[in-house]
Design an enzyme around this catalytic site. Structure first.
Site, short mmCIF file in Angstrom:
data_model
loop_
_atom_site.label_atom_id
_atom_site.label_comp_id
_atom_site.label_asym_id
_atom_site.label_seq_id
_atom_site.Cartn_x
_atom_site.Cartn_y
_atom_site.Cartn_z
CE LYS A 26 -3.98 2.00 0.30
NZ LYS A 26 -5.15 1.90 -0.79
CG ASP B 190 -4.85 -12.89 8.02
OD1 ASP B 190 -4.97 -14.17 8.01
OD2 ASP B 190 -5.69 -12.32 8.91
C1 IPM Z 1 -4.07 -17.61 9.95
C2 IPM Z 1 -4.97 -17.01 10.98
C3 IPM Z 1 -4.10 -16.50 12.05
C4 IPM Z 1 -3.46 -15.02 11.48
C5 IPM Z 1 -4.91 -16.20 13.42
C6 IPM Z 1 -5.69 -17.39 14.03
C7 IPM Z 1 -4.08 -15.64 14.43
O1 IPM Z 1 -5.85 -16.32 10.56
O2 IPM Z 1 -3.12 -18.40 10.08
O3 IPM Z 1 -4.22 -16.90 8.79
O4 IPM Z 1 -4.11 -14.29 11.50
O5 IPM Z 1 -2.45 -15.16 10.91
MG MG Z 2 -5.94 -16.14 8.59
#
Ligand code: IPM
Ligand code: MG
Length: 355
Positions: A191, A247
């Site tokens: 970004k 994520d």
């Molecule tokens: C992932 C999950 C995790 C993250 C959570 C559960 C902490 O969403 O492995 O993508 O955000 O990394």
């Molecule tokens: Mg995740």
């Protein structure tokens, strides 16, 4: 070959899918003459219930002493009200950080038998084969300071998004190396029109690119990327991005394939790698023999390939998954009319039969 694997089933469907994946590993061991020794360890809600903390030291030391780690999933409504340091998710973040697993590899490859399970049109998703390389130990997830405070008489919550040159450089190198073994196309997502961290990210990625003249590098803003993934996912080969963007984008890329229940991941960069399905603990279907074990089974295939250099063994698992799907066997999450609906255990047995 003899290998020691730390097994962390975790919470919810984690237990069921990990059990399935271990049956598959045993089948591979038998067929190819290997020995896999499993050391079970606690993390997440299961560890909170047993020990009062999400990531016991014993789990970390077992992980450090083993050849690879297999993790199911952590989390559930029971622990959602816990204070930050006592949330199950802390275990996952702690394992990543403590084991130095900065490179999270999340392939999103559509199985041709499943094109109809995608919520997108067949011609859009048929042939999708993307790897999201997500930075896993930096950015907003770990930046300091973070916390809650009272400012001007009201509560505030805050996090810090921060990346150092070396953090960007090492994940860029991982991504370029992966791109080199594929179609030699890398898209770096940031970004940079708004964030300083992203501007640094882009600068360092460009620097690293000089060592990879054979790779076609492009840059994309994260909002545009999330749109392009739905509009024309086939334009992507390897995507590299920071922790939070990764994520979000990896869930989106996963869903192109029809179900997040299909997607495996590897977390690399330390001395021992960790393998886990991309999906979470799905407490709503836990313990009902409904979960799709394929993501975890595909994760052990990644373990065989990346950590143990057992390519043929990994291929045997992947081929068995493809065969089972092409014969019309489905768990609920990927079920379409006319297919044969199976539970977690039955799906695992089918895959083993084809191995
Ligand atoms: C992932 C999950 C995790 C993250 C959570 C559960 C902490 O969403 O492995 O993508 O955000 O990394
Ligand atoms: Mg995740």
């Amino acid at each position: 070959m003899k290998k020691v694997i730390t097994v962390i089933p975790g919470d919810g469907i984690g237990k069921e899918v990990v059990e399935g994946a271990l049956h598959v590993l045993n089948a591979v061991a038998k067929k190819f003459g290997h020995t896999f020794e499993y050391k079970h360890a606690l993390a997440g809600g299961a560890a909170l219930d047993a020990t009062g903390i999400p990531l016991p030291e014993e789990t970390l030391s077992l992980a450090r002493a083993s050849d690879a780690v297999l993790l199911g999933a952590v989390g559930g409504p029971k622990w959602d009200v816990n204070p930050q340091h006592l949330k199950p998710e802390r275990a996952l973040l702690g394992l990543r950080k403590e084991l130095g697993l900065y490179a999270n590899i999340r392939p999103a490859k559509i199985y041709s038998a499943l094109v109809d399970a995608s919520s997108l049109k067949k011609e859009i998703v048929d042939g999708v084969d993307i790897i999201v390389v997500r930075e896993l130990t930096g950015g907003l997830y770990f930046g300091k300071p973070s916390g809650f405070e009272t400012r001007n008489g009201e509560q505030v919550g805050f996090n810090t998004m921060i990346y150092s040159e070396s953090e960007v450089r090492r994940i860029a190198v991982s991504a370029f190396e992966i791109a080199r073994k594929r179609k030699k196309r890398l898209c770096s997502v940031d970004k940079a029109n708004v964030l300083e961290t992203s501007q640094l990210w882009r600068k360092i990625v460009l620097e690293v690119a000089r060592q990879y003249p054979d790779i076609e590098l492009s840059h994309m803003y994260v909002d545009n990327c999330s749109m392009q993934l739905i509009r024309n996912p086939k334009q992507f080969d390897v995507i590299v991005t920071e922790n939070l963007f990764g994520d979000i984008l990896s869930d989106e890329a996963a869903m192109l394939t029809g179900s997040i229940g299909m997607l495996a991941s590897a977390s690399l960069g330390g001395t021992v790698a960790m393998y886990e399905p991309v999906h979470g603990s799905a407490p709503d279907i836990a313990g009902q023999n409904k979960a799709n074990p394929i993501a975890t089974i595909a994760s052990v295939a990644m373990m065989l390939k990346y950590s143990f250099d057992l390519g043929a063994e990994a291929d045997a698992i992947e081929l068995a998954i493809e065969t089972v799907l092409s014969k019309g066997y489905r768990t609920g999450d990927i079920y379409t009319e006319g297919m044969t609906l199976l539970g977690t255990k039955e799906m695992t047995e089918k895959i083993i039969a084809f191995i």
